[in-house]
Design a protein around this motif. Structure first.
Motif, PDB file in Angstrom:
ATOM      1  N   THR A  74       2.473   9.333  33.599  1.00 42.18           N
ATOM      2  CA  THR A  74       2.473   8.084  33.858  1.00 42.18           C
ATOM      3  C   THR A  74       3.680   7.130  33.595  1.00 42.18           C
ATOM      4  O   THR A  74       4.646   7.931  32.855  1.00 42.18           O
ATOM      5  N   PHE A  75       3.812   5.997  34.368  1.00 42.20           N
ATOM      6  CA  PHE A  75       5.081   5.257  34.079  1.00 42.20           C
ATOM      7  C   PHE A  75       4.525   3.890  33.306  1.00 42.20           C
ATOM      8  O   PHE A  75       3.263   3.585  33.169  1.00 42.20           O
ATOM      9  N   ILE A  76       5.365   3.133  32.700  1.00 46.48           N
ATOM     10  CA  ILE A  76       5.217   2.082  32.007  1.00 46.48           C
ATOM     11  C   ILE A  76       5.923   0.977  32.630  1.00 46.48           C
ATOM     12  O   ILE A  76       7.126   0.905  32.708  1.00 46.48           O
ATOM     13  N   LEU A  77       5.354  -0.009  33.381  1.00 45.30           N
ATOM     14  CA  LEU A  77       5.839  -1.088  34.024  1.00 45.30           C
ATOM     15  C   LEU A  77       6.086  -2.297  32.991  1.00 45.30           C
ATOM     16  O   LEU A  77       4.899  -2.590  32.399  1.00 45.30           O
ATOM     17  N   MET A  78       7.066  -2.843  33.025  1.00 46.39           N
ATOM     18  CA  MET A  78       7.640  -4.036  32.137  1.00 46.39           C
ATOM     19  C   MET A  78       7.155  -5.076  32.498  1.00 46.39           C
ATOM     20  O   MET A  78       7.204  -6.384  31.698  1.00 46.39           O
ATOM     21  N   GLY A  79       6.813  -5.496  33.981  1.00 43.79           N
ATOM     22  CA  GLY A  79       6.866  -6.679  34.527  1.00 43.79           C
ATOM     23  C   GLY A  79       8.066  -7.408  34.464  1.00 43.79           C
ATOM     24  O   GLY A  79       8.762  -6.861  35.501  1.00 43.79           O
ATOM     25  N   ILE A  80       8.312  -8.397  33.817  1.00 36.37           N
ATOM     26  CA  ILE A  80       9.596  -9.224  34.245  1.00 36.37           C
ATOM     27  C   ILE A  80      10.204  -9.220  32.514  1.00 36.37           C
ATOM     28  O   ILE A  80       9.984 -10.018  31.942  1.00 36.37           O
ATOM     29  N   PRO A  81      11.139  -8.169  32.425  1.00 31.81           N
ATOM     30  CA  PRO A  81      11.861  -8.284  30.994  1.00 31.81           C
ATOM     31  C   PRO A  81      12.627  -9.495  30.828  1.00 31.81           C
ATOM     32  O   PRO A  81      13.282 -10.083  31.612  1.00 31.81           O
ATOM     33  N   GLY A  82      12.258  -9.837  29.597  1.00 30.05           N
ATOM     34  CA  GLY A  82      12.987 -11.029  29.281  1.00 30.05           C
ATOM     35  C   GLY A  82      12.150 -12.444  29.471  1.00 30.05           C
ATOM     36  O   GLY A  82      12.421 -13.626  28.637  1.00 30.05           O
ATOM     37  N   LEU A  83      10.992 -12.277  30.239  1.00 27.20           N
ATOM     38  CA  LEU A  83      10.234 -13.477  30.298  1.00 27.20           C
ATOM     39  C   LEU A  83       8.831 -13.076  29.886  1.00 27.20           C
ATOM     40  O   LEU A  83       7.936 -13.520  30.578  1.00 27.20           O
ATOM     41  N   GLU A  84       8.595 -12.254  29.007  1.00 27.94           N
ATOM     42  CA  GLU A  84       7.157 -11.740  28.658  1.00 27.94           C
ATOM     43  C   GLU A  84       6.315 -12.815  27.908  1.00 27.94           C
ATOM     44  O   GLU A  84       5.300 -12.813  28.559  1.00 27.94           O
ATOM     45  N   ALA A  85       7.151 -13.873  27.318  1.00 28.28           N
ATOM     46  CA  ALA A  85       6.116 -15.013  27.004  1.00 28.28           C
ATOM     47  C   ALA A  85       5.649 -15.992  27.936  1.00 28.28           C
ATOM     48  O   ALA A  85       4.629 -16.408  27.846  1.00 28.28           O
ATOM     49  N   ALA A  86       6.197 -15.888  29.222  1.00 33.42           N
ATOM     50  CA  ALA A  86       6.101 -16.803  30.246  1.00 33.42           C
ATOM     51  C   ALA A  86       5.148 -15.932  31.192  1.00 33.42           C
ATOM     52  O   ALA A  86       4.831 -16.572  32.260  1.00 33.42           O
ATOM     53  N   HIS A  87       4.848 -14.818  31.013  1.00 37.69           N
ATOM     54  CA  HIS A  87       3.878 -14.044  31.934  1.00 37.69           C
ATOM     55  C   HIS A  87       2.790 -14.751  32.361  1.00 37.69           C
ATOM     56  O   HIS A  87       2.308 -14.843  33.548  1.00 37.69           O
ATOM     57  N   VAL A  88       1.838 -15.603  31.482  1.00 44.35           N
ATOM     58  CA  VAL A  88       0.680 -15.969  31.856  1.00 44.35           C
ATOM     59  C   VAL A  88       0.950 -17.226  32.925  1.00 44.35           C
ATOM     60  O   VAL A  88       0.236 -17.438  33.836  1.00 44.35           O
ATOM     61  N   TRP A  89       2.060 -17.810  32.497  1.00 46.25           N
ATOM     62  CA  TRP A  89       2.467 -19.091  33.348  1.00 46.25           C
ATOM     63  C   TRP A  89       2.843 -18.640  34.699  1.00 46.25           C
ATOM     64  O   TRP A  89       2.533 -19.269  35.725  1.00 46.25           O
ATOM     65  N   ILE A  90       3.877 -17.426  34.898  1.00 44.54           N
ATOM     66  CA  ILE A  90       4.143 -16.991  36.090  1.00 44.54           C
ATOM     67  C   ILE A  90       3.063 -16.564  36.824  1.00 44.54           C
ATOM     68  O   ILE A  90       3.149 -16.510  38.251  1.00 44.54           O
ATOM     69  N   SER A  91       2.165 -16.002  36.275  1.00 44.43           N
ATOM     70  CA  SER A  91       0.906 -15.547  37.043  1.00 44.43           C
ATOM     71  C   SER A  91       0.223 -16.520  37.775  1.00 44.43           C
ATOM     72  O   SER A  91      -0.151 -16.056  38.712  1.00 44.43           O
ATOM     73  N   ILE A  92       0.277 -17.840  37.302  1.00 48.74           N
ATOM     74  CA  ILE A  92      -0.543 -18.816  38.395  1.00 48.74           C
ATOM     75  C   ILE A  92       0.091 -19.112  39.533  1.00 48.74           C
ATOM     76  O   ILE A  92      -0.752 -18.981  40.584  1.00 48.74           O
ATOM     77  N   PRO A  93       1.468 -19.067  39.857  1.00 50.70           N
ATOM     78  CA  PRO A  93       1.818 -19.474  41.091  1.00 50.70           C
ATOM     79  C   PRO A  93       1.638 -18.066  41.927  1.00 50.70           C
ATOM     80  O   PRO A  93       1.507 -18.065  43.147  1.00 50.70           O
ATOM     81  N   PHE A  94       1.729 -16.710  41.274  1.00 49.01           N
ATOM     82  CA  PHE A  94       1.631 -15.635  41.788  1.00 49.01           C
ATOM     83  C   PHE A  94       0.163 -15.349  42.259  1.00 49.01           C
ATOM     84  O   PHE A  94       0.176 -14.945  43.760  1.00 49.01           O
ATOM     85  N   PHE A  95      -0.833 -15.636  41.687  1.00 46.01           N
ATOM     86  CA  PHE A  95      -2.062 -15.749  41.883  1.00 46.01           C
ATOM     87  C   PHE A  95      -2.682 -16.599  43.126  1.00 46.01           C
ATOM     88  O   PHE A  95      -3.311 -16.285  43.964  1.00 46.01           O
ATOM     89  N   THR A  96      -1.982 -18.037  42.798  1.00 44.41           N
ATOM     90  CA  THR A  96      -2.277 -18.770  43.893  1.00 44.41           C
ATOM     91  C   THR A  96      -1.462 -18.181  45.500  1.00 44.41           C
ATOM     92  O   THR A  96      -2.193 -18.207  46.424  1.00 44.41           O
ATOM     93  N   ILE A  97      -0.321 -17.843  45.261  1.00 44.38           N
ATOM     94  CA  ILE A  97       0.272 -17.234  46.526  1.00 44.38           C
ATOM     95  C   ILE A  97      -0.382 -16.286  47.233  1.00 44.38           C
ATOM     96  O   ILE A  97      -0.850 -16.211  48.248  1.00 44.38           O
ATOM     97  N   TYR A  98      -1.099 -15.291  46.349  1.00 40.45           N
ATOM     98  CA  TYR A  98      -1.831 -14.133  46.677  1.00 40.45           C
ATOM     99  C   TYR A  98      -3.110 -14.600  47.495  1.00 40.45           C
ATOM    100  O   TYR A  98      -3.426 -14.103  48.395  1.00 40.45           O
ATOM    101  N   VAL A  99      -3.968 -15.426  47.014  1.00 39.67           N
ATOM    102  CA  VAL A  99      -5.143 -16.021  47.383  1.00 39.67           C
ATOM    103  C   VAL A  99      -4.893 -16.734  48.686  1.00 39.67           C
ATOM    104  O   VAL A  99      -5.499 -16.460  49.862  1.00 39.67           O
ATOM    105  N   LEU A 100      -3.946 -17.510  48.663  1.00 43.27           N
ATOM    106  CA  LEU A 100      -3.428 -18.353  49.916  1.00 43.27           C
ATOM    107  C   LEU A 100      -3.116 -17.275  51.100  1.00 43.27           C
ATOM    108  O   LEU A 100      -3.326 -17.447  52.297  1.00 43.27           O
ATOM    109  N   ALA A 101      -2.353 -16.224  50.868  1.00 45.71           N
ATOM    110  CA  ALA A 101      -1.833 -15.313  51.693  1.00 45.71           C
ATOM    111  C   ALA A 101      -2.872 -14.388  52.361  1.00 45.71           C
ATOM    112  O   ALA A 101      -2.966 -14.226  53.409  1.00 45.71           O
TER     113      ALA A 101
END
Length: 332
Positions: free
Chosen positions: A31-58
């Motif tokens: 297995t590999f371990i994906l870090m997400g966005i290193p340095g912005l781990e505390a903001a991952h939940v907030w970053i997920s909101i526009p990502f999820f919205t973009i994905y649904v709309l796309a």
């Protein structure tokens, strides 16, 4: 109490122990371990909101394009067949990375199987190459439609469109194969933590403990030669198109002809500009913060699938009229 470093906390997931460091019989990690966005781990939940919205709309937007073209016989032509190919490609590209990215942001699900990681790498390269090829095909369609309109239906028959589509698929599939094949053969005797939100090719290859210059050179050649050739062909097509447009006798005729190409030009810009920005940042932006680079790499794959159906839905009169007809009918 001092906090245990992340690399030690996930040590049980690393493919090699300290006793393995002196051996030469290396194998691939499980297995590999994906870090997400290193340095912005505390903001991952907030970053997920526009990502999820973009994905649904796309997803909604591209499925809408496919539905409109399928249900409207007047749209059964080369331009719209290529548009459907673009929609399918966008759906595959966004779905290949966004569900995993969201699982990292929401559930801290960082593990990804080694072979799944290589598959994701292949899909990203393959369908990005296909998308670039589709834009070339669409440029050729616009060239024939503007410069030789009387022969458009005889040149771009359904058989020719199918052959072009097959060539685009085969080109992307074959030229992308060396990336995962080379990555699979390297020995990974270092840690298996990928400082990225998906299995980006160079980020994975850097974990190998051998000379991986072959992978780096092929990836660079693949990106620049393919993109360079495609952009050159598109540019040559539009030079001829613009010459034909400006030779038309009236301003109205010029605007009408240019309008048929405007949506395609906008779609090209939304694809190649983020690609160019991401490539330049990766190669020359040594002082750019890592989280900014990873965000730009995500934007390159995530945003165009959202913008393409919006561009074609708004800028293409036939699709816009069909959408208005569907919504008006439902409203009634």
């Amino acid at each position: 109490m001092q906090e245990t470093p992340f690399c030690l906390r996930v040590g049980h997931l690393l493919p090699y122990s300290m006793s393995d460091s002196n051996t030469t019989d290396f194998t691939n990690p499980s297995t590999f371990i994906l870090m997400g966005i290193p340095g912005l781990e505390a903001a991952h939940v907030w970053i997920s909101i526009p990502f999820f919205t973009i994905y649904v709309l796309a997803v909604l937007g591209n499925f809408t394009i496919l539905l409109v073209v399928k249900t409207e016989p007047s749209l059964h032509g080369p331009m719209y067949y290529f548009l459907c190919m673009l929609a399918v490609t966008d759906l595959v590209l966004s779905t290949s990375i966004l569900p995993k990215i969201l699982s990292i942001f929401w559930f801290n699900s960082r593990e990804i199987d080694f072979h799944v990681c290589l598959t994701q790498m292949y899909v990203i390269h393959c369908f990005s190459a296909m998308e670039s090829g589709i834009f070339v095909a669409m440029a050729f369609d616009r060239y024939v439609a503007i410069c030789d309109p009387l022969r458009h239906s005889t040149i771009l028959t359904n058989t020719v469109v199918a052959k072009i589509g097959l060539a685009v698929v085969l080109r992307g599939s074959i030229l992308s194969l060396p990336c995962p094949i080379l990555a699979r053969q390297w020995p990974y005797c270092r840690m298996n933590i990928i400082p990225h939100s998906y299995c980006e090719h160079i980020a994975v290859v850097k974990l190998a403990c051998t000379d991986t210059s072959v992978s780096s050179y092929y990836s660079l050649s693949f990106a620049f030669l393919m993109t360079g050739l495609d952009v050159s062909f598109i540019a040559m097509s539009y030079i001829q198109i613009l010459r034909a447009i400006f030779s038309l006798p009236t301003k109205d005729a010029q605007l009408k002809s240019f309008g048929t190409c405007s949506s395609h030009l906008c779609a090209i810009l939304t694809f190649y500009i983020p690609d160019l920005f991401s490539s330049l940042t990766h190669r020359f932006g040594h002082n750019v913060p890592r989280h900014f680079f990873i965000l730009s790499a995500n934007v390159y794959l995530v945003v165009p699938p959202l913008l393409h159906p919006l561009i074609y839905g708004v800028r293409t009169k036939e699709i816009r009229d069909k959408l208005l007809q569907l919504f008006t009918h439902k409203g009634v």
